[in-house]
Design an enzyme around this catalytic site. Structure first.
Site, PDB file in Angstrom:
ATOM      1  N   THR A   1       0.878  -1.419   0.142  1.00  0.00           N
ATOM      2  CA  THR A   1       0.024  -0.279   0.115  1.00  0.00           C
ATOM      3  C   THR A   1       0.460   1.166  -0.174  1.00  0.00           C
ATOM      4  OG1 THR A   1      -0.360   0.220   2.485  1.00  0.00           O
ATOM      5  CG2 THR A   1      -1.775  -0.753   1.309  1.00  0.00           C
ATOM      6  N   TRP A   2       2.079   1.159  -0.190  1.00  0.00           N
ATOM      7  CA  TRP A   2       2.882   2.833  -0.046  1.00  0.00           C
ATOM      8  C   TRP A   2       2.480   2.850  -1.082  1.00  0.00           C
ATOM      9  CZ3 TRP A   2       8.509   2.657  -1.154  1.00  0.00           C
ATOM     10  CH2 TRP A   2       9.358   4.134  -0.885  1.00  0.00           C
TER      11      TRP A   2
ATOM     12  N   ASP B   1       0.264  -5.149   3.508  1.00  0.00           N
ATOM     13  CA  ASP B   1       0.952  -4.590   4.180  1.00  0.00           C
ATOM     14  C   ASP B   1       0.718  -3.400   3.417  1.00  0.00           C
ATOM     15  OD1 ASP B   1       4.074  -4.736   5.325  1.00  0.00           O
ATOM     16  OD2 ASP B   1       3.829  -2.799   3.449  1.00  0.00           O
TER      17      ASP B   1
ATOM     18  N   GLN C   1      11.093  -8.478   6.114  1.00  0.00           N
ATOM     19  CA  GLN C   1      10.536  -7.902   4.332  1.00  0.00           C
ATOM     20  C   GLN C   1      12.051  -7.315   3.907  1.00  0.00           C
ATOM     21  OE1 GLN C   1       7.285  -3.988   3.266  1.00  0.00           O
ATOM     22  NE2 GLN C   1       6.332  -6.025   4.454  1.00  0.00           N
TER      23      GLN C   1
ATOM     24  N   TYR D   1       9.392  -7.699  -1.013  1.00  0.00           N
ATOM     25  CA  TYR D   1       8.407  -5.931  -1.104  1.00  0.00           C
ATOM     26  C   TYR D   1       9.892  -5.296  -2.705  1.00  0.00           C
ATOM     27  CZ  TYR D   1      12.752  -2.819   1.038  1.00  0.00           C
ATOM     28  OH  TYR D   1      13.418  -2.279   0.808  1.00  0.00           O
TER      29      TYR D   1
ATOM     30  N   TYR E   1       2.928   5.664   5.774  1.00  0.00           N
ATOM     31  CA  TYR E   1       2.862   5.961   4.463  1.00  0.00           C
ATOM     32  C   TYR E   1       1.973   6.601   4.486  1.00  0.00           C
ATOM     33  CZ  TYR E   1       5.200   1.219   3.309  1.00  0.00           C
ATOM     34  OH  TYR E   1       6.200  -0.164   3.105  1.00  0.00           O
TER      35      TYR E   1
HETATM   36  N1  LIG Z   1       9.738  -2.297   4.126  1.00  0.00           N
HETATM   37  C1  LIG Z   1      10.076  -1.976   2.936  1.00  0.00           C
HETATM   38  O1  LIG Z   1      11.048  -1.361   3.380  1.00  0.00           O
HETATM   39  C2  LIG Z   1       9.479  -1.225   2.337  1.00  0.00           C
HETATM   40  C3  LIG Z   1       9.819  -0.477   1.108  1.00  0.00           C
HETATM   41  C4  LIG Z   1       9.023  -0.299  -0.218  1.00  0.00           C
HETATM   42  C5  LIG Z   1       7.999  -1.668  -0.236  1.00  0.00           C
HETATM   43  N2  LIG Z   1       7.379  -2.240   0.561  1.00  0.00           N
HETATM   44  C6  LIG Z   1       6.141  -2.493   0.687  1.00  0.00           C
HETATM   45  O2  LIG Z   1       6.169  -3.294  -0.675  1.00  0.00           O
HETATM   46  C7  LIG Z   1       4.994  -3.091  -1.289  1.00  0.00           C
HETATM   47  C8  LIG Z   1       5.128  -2.927  -3.018  1.00  0.00           C
HETATM   48  O3  LIG Z   1       6.073  -2.692  -3.702  1.00  0.00           O
HETATM   49  P1  LIG Z   1       6.489  -1.632  -3.932  1.00  0.00           P
HETATM   50  O4  LIG Z   1       5.050  -0.652  -3.657  1.00  0.00           O
HETATM   51  O5  LIG Z   1       7.438  -0.417  -3.744  1.00  0.00           O
HETATM   52  O6  LIG Z   1       6.086  -1.933  -5.337  1.00  0.00           O
HETATM   53  P2  LIG Z   1       6.048  -2.604  -6.416  1.00  0.00           P
HETATM   54  O7  LIG Z   1       4.777  -3.927  -6.090  1.00  0.00           O
HETATM   55  O8  LIG Z   1       7.130  -3.439  -6.904  1.00  0.00           O
HETATM   56  O9  LIG Z   1       5.164  -1.770  -7.736  1.00  0.00           O
HETATM   57  C9  LIG Z   1       4.153  -1.045  -7.180  1.00  0.00           C
HETATM   58  C10 LIG Z   1       4.041  -0.589  -8.747  1.00  0.00           C
HETATM   59  O10 LIG Z   1       3.589  -1.400 -10.126  1.00  0.00           O
HETATM   60  C11 LIG Z   1       2.673  -0.813 -10.273  1.00  0.00           C
HETATM   61  N3  LIG Z   1       1.812  -2.166 -10.662  1.00  0.00           N
HETATM   62  C12 LIG Z   1       1.475  -3.526  -9.824  1.00  0.00           C
HETATM   63  N4  LIG Z   1       1.072  -4.159  -9.941  1.00  0.00           N
HETATM   64  C13 LIG Z   1       1.213  -4.441 -11.375  1.00  0.00           C
HETATM   65  C14 LIG Z   1       0.275  -4.825 -12.974  1.00  0.00           C
HETATM   66  N5  LIG Z   1       0.064  -6.402 -12.923  1.00  0.00           N
HETATM   67  N6  LIG Z   1       0.804  -4.450 -14.185  1.00  0.00           N
HETATM   68  C15 LIG Z   1       1.550  -2.851 -14.219  1.00  0.00           C
HETATM   69  N7  LIG Z   1       1.917  -2.389 -13.632  1.00  0.00           N
HETATM   70  C16 LIG Z   1       1.630  -2.617 -11.882  1.00  0.00           C
HETATM   71  C17 LIG Z   1       2.048  -0.035  -9.635  1.00  0.00           C
HETATM   72  O11 LIG Z   1       1.036   0.330 -10.831  1.00  0.00           O
HETATM   73  P3  LIG Z   1      -0.778   0.661 -10.270  1.00  0.00           P
HETATM   74  O12 LIG Z   1      -0.398   0.850  -8.689  1.00  0.00           O
HETATM   75  O13 LIG Z   1      -1.344   1.355 -11.657  1.00  0.00           O
HETATM   76  O14 LIG Z   1      -1.078  -0.754 -10.190  1.00  0.00           O
HETATM   77  C18 LIG Z   1       2.744   0.260  -8.808  1.00  0.00           C
HETATM   78  O15 LIG Z   1       3.138   1.864  -9.297  1.00  0.00           O
HETATM   79  C19 LIG Z   1       4.658  -1.661  -0.929  1.00  0.00           C
HETATM   80  O16 LIG Z   1       3.640  -0.856  -1.446  1.00  0.00           O
HETATM   81  C20 LIG Z   1       4.643  -1.531   0.445  1.00  0.00           C
HETATM   82  O17 LIG Z   1       3.670  -1.662   1.269  1.00  0.00           O
HETATM   83  C21 LIG Z   1       8.241  -2.208   1.891  1.00  0.00           C
END
Ligand SMILES: NC(=O)c1ccc[n+]([C@@H]2O[C@H](COP(=O)([O-])OP(=O)(O)OC[C@H]3O[C@@H](n4cnc5c(N)ncnc54)[C@H](OP(=O)(O)O)[C@@H]3O)[C@@H](O)[C@H]2O)c1
Length: 277
Positions: free
Chosen positions: A19-20, A48, A163, A191, A53
């Site tokens: 949900t970031w 998550d 994570q 992530y 966030y």
């Molecule tokens: N612990 C930490 O330090 C940390 C750091 C980073 C992230 N996180 C967690 O991990 C989660 C996921 O990582 P993230 O948000 O950094 O990156 P991610 O999930 O790798 O990528 C998210 C991006 O990809 C796009 N996307 C997702 N599915 C898609 C699909 N099927 N086709 C095309 N585009 C797609 C989304 O756009 P749309 O919304 O338009 O689909 C968004 O722009 C975060 O939201 C957070 O909860 C944790």
């Protein structure tokens, strides 16, 4: 949806939702809530979030999305490193509980390692657990040496997950962090599984996906889901992407496809310090 057991017996689906970046734009609110609800309908019931966030806006959005469906959901949230003191972590958790509108967080993580002694954070987590405010606790962005240190402290052996940044382009963790976690039966939460979208334009990935009649995102997620004891948390605020991501859990990559991905995205020859986003 395949289920994974955490070390303390808690159970979670292997594919969840990140949900970031959500909850920050009013114009996206309805769509983001609907996307999370659709994800829950489809079995991606692990959500998550973090106090970081949107400075609480994401937790509020999640609270709205899960209203009336608390029991279907496995809720993960995280405390800022600088809030992770004995009193600070407890106060931060109370604020997260309020924003989420729940009485208990299923898994509460230290977002990254800061300057607060780890022993203090782990004590705070154990107190939150004792008070029933969190069911399990863990860490995020911990490299092997951090895990070793934590494991030697009181309550360190209760850590339920680490994570970390893990995807096809971030495979250095396979050198020693993943083996260490595997040896201690601690599942990994991967992530940024599609590298925040940057992976999706990769030509080699696109060609492997096209041959399978899948999308690049699905192949990137299916590759992570093919690794042992990995929970994957893609973020999407778009219903079509949520459906696409869910379908990735049903893709069993063949040995040939796994080798092709290995050639296209080789593990770096040498270990690097854990990367984070
Ligand atoms: N612990 C930490 O330090 C940390 C750091 C980073 C992230 N996180 C967690 O991990 C989660 C996921 O990582 P993230 O948000 O950094 O990156 P991610 O999930 O790798 O990528 C998210 C991006 O990809 C796009 N996307 C997702 N599915 C898609 C699909 N099927 N086709 C095309 N585009 C797609 C989304 O756009 P749309 O919304 O338009 O689909 C968004 O722009 C975060 O939201 C957070 O909860 C944790």
């Amino acid at each position: 949806m395949k289920i994974i057991s955490l070390p303390d017996g808690e159970r979670a689906p292997v594919l969840g939702q990140g949900t970031w970046g959500t909850g920050e734009k009013k114009s996206r609110h309805v769509e983001e809530v609907a996307a999370l609800r659709l994800g829950i309908d489809l079995g991606m019931t692990l959500i998550d979030t973090a106090e970081m966030y949107g400075e609480g806006a994401s937790e509020e959005l999640v609270g709205e999305a899960i209203r009336g469906r608390r029991r279907e959901v496995f809720l993960v949230s995280k405390v800022y490193a600088y809030n992770a003191t004995q009193r600070g972590a407890i106060a931060a958790c109370d604020r997260s509980l309020r924003r989420l509108g729940v009485e208990r967080i299923d898994l509460y993580l230290l977002h990254w390692r800061g300057s607060v002694p780890l022993s203090e954070t782990l004590n705070a987590f154990a107190r939150l657990h004792g008070a029933g405010k969190i069911a399990s606790f863990g860490v995020s962005n911990f490299d092997t040496s951090d895990m070793e240190e934590a494991y030697g402290l009181a309550h360190g052996q209760d850590i339920a997950t680490d994570q970390i940044l893990y995807n096809l382009t971030r495979r250095s963790v396979e050198h020693d962090l993943l083996p260490w976690l595997g040896h201690h039966h601690i599942p990994v939460m991967a992530y940024s599984p599609v590298e925040q979208g940057r992976l999706l334009g990769n030509r080699k990935l696109a060609s492997i996906a096209a041959a399978r009649k899948a999308t690049p995102a699905q192949i990137a997620l299916a590759w992570l889901l093919a690794q042992p004891d990995v929970i994957v948390i893609p973020k999407s605020g778009d219903a079509k992407h949520v459906e696409e991501n869910r379908a990735a859990a049903d893709i069993a990559l063949t040995a040939e496809e796994l080798s092709a991905l290995d050639r296209a995205f080789p593990r770096p020859a040498k270990r690097k310090p854990l990367e984070m986003l």
